[in-house]
Design a protein around this motif. Structure first.
Motif, PDB file in Angstrom:
ATOM      1  N   SER A 163       0.860  -1.141   0.066  1.00 35.12           N
ATOM      2  CA  SER A 163       0.206  -0.104  -0.097  1.00 35.12           C
ATOM      3  C   SER A 163       0.671   1.419  -0.120  1.00 35.12           C
TER       4      SER A 163
ATOM      5  N   TRP B 214       3.416   2.045  -1.679  1.00 28.54           N
ATOM      6  CA  TRP B 214       3.841   2.551  -3.250  1.00 28.54           C
ATOM      7  C   TRP B 214       3.044   2.136  -4.499  1.00 28.54           C
ATOM      8  N   ALA B 215       2.158   1.046  -4.084  1.00 33.09           N
ATOM      9  CA  ALA B 215       1.348   0.564  -5.025  1.00 33.09           C
ATOM     10  C   ALA B 215      -0.002   1.319  -5.135  1.00 33.09           C
ATOM     11  N   GLY B 216      -0.537   1.362  -6.352  1.00 32.45           N
ATOM     12  CA  GLY B 216      -1.904   2.088  -6.362  1.00 32.45           C
ATOM     13  C   GLY B 216      -2.900   1.107  -5.976  1.00 32.45           C
ATOM     14  N   GLN B 217      -4.156   1.706  -5.921  1.00 33.49           N
ATOM     15  CA  GLN B 217      -5.191   0.916  -5.425  1.00 33.49           C
ATOM     16  C   GLN B 217      -5.575  -0.402  -6.292  1.00 33.49           C
ATOM     17  N   SER B 218      -5.509   0.340  -7.613  1.00 31.64           N
ATOM     18  CA  SER B 218      -5.671  -0.917  -8.683  1.00 31.64           C
ATOM     19  C   SER B 218      -4.814  -2.057  -8.601  1.00 31.64           C
TER      20      SER B 218
END
Length: 244
Positions: A187, A189-193
């Motif tokens: 969470s 560094w990565a996007g919600q998708s």
């Protein structure tokens, strides 16, 4: 279908001809009950449902299902009976399907034997038995997914211990992918998708809806696709073992 049924009967007979089946069922019932009443605080929740019972099933299966699946093909390869089995007028897929269905039904028998807890919750309150039925369907589909993984990995080795370790690791991976701990790692560094994609791969994500009584076609298709994919991979592994 006749050939699948023949393999199915052979495997079911093998389960109950050894203490393995009875030991597995007893351990499953003890662990399921212990997790439900102690970790799940079944009685303290004062709610007439089986959420405390079902919520631990994916984690319970991570350890117990590989104990069933490890022998499915590793034992045949180690003893050399796979060559005899595949000289019979059956296809590798029919053998794979027969073994898988027998292991799945055996797991279903263990699951059905948890009926006392269903009787208990009906005695103590007025639960929605439709939700409980959906929970049992979800638990059975989850067990089928684990069995498909384990059977496939069992066909890659002649050592049952290695098959057990590989299956446990793989089952843990597809379960933990949807846990808050793993999602929190991404969470930052990565996007919600990306998070949604990772969660969509997990058994937990699709299982949670089912134990809430929501039988979403997408969840059923997910488990069915997962099982069919690994049965296909299992068939390729058996053909490889026959040619080796």
């Amino acid at each position: 279908m006749r050939n699948i049924a023949t393999i199915f009967r052979r495997e079911m007979g093998a389960y109950f001809a050894t203490p393995l089946a009875y030991v597995f069922i007893i351990i499953f019932l003890i662990l399921a009950g212990t997790l439900t009443f102690f970790l799940g605080s079944f009685l303290d929740r004062n709610q007439a449902d089986l959420t405390a019972f079902f919520q631990f099933h994916p984690w319970l299966y991570v350890v117990l299902i590989p104990a069933i699946s490890m022998r499915l093909w590793a034992e045949e390869i180690h003893s050399g009976t796979i060559e005899l089995l595949l000289t019979l007028p059956i296809t590798p897929f029919q053998a794979v399907a027969g073994k898988f269905l027998a292991a799945w039904l055996f797991t279903a028998v263990a699951l059905i034997l948890t009926f006392p807890i269903w009787l208990t919750v009906n005695y103590l309150g007025h639960p929605d038995n439709g939700v409980i039925l959906a929970g049992y369907v979800g638990s059975l589909l989850t067990a089928g997914g684990y069995l498909a993984i384990g059977a496939c990995l069992s066909a890659l080795t002649k050592n049952q211990v290695i098959a057990f370790v590989l299956s446990t690791a793989a089952c843990f991976a597809v379960t933990a992918a949807g846990s808050p701990i793993v999602l929190n790692l991404f969470s930052g560094w990565a996007g919600q998708s990306v998070l949604d994609f990772i969660a969509s791969l997990s058994f937990l994500t699709h299982f949670q809806g089912l134990i809430k009584g929501v039988i979403d076609l997408r969840d059923v298709v997910y488990f069915a696709s997962f099982i069919l994919f690994f049965l296909y991979a299992n068939t390729l592994a058996v053909e490889r073992a026959r040619g080796a």
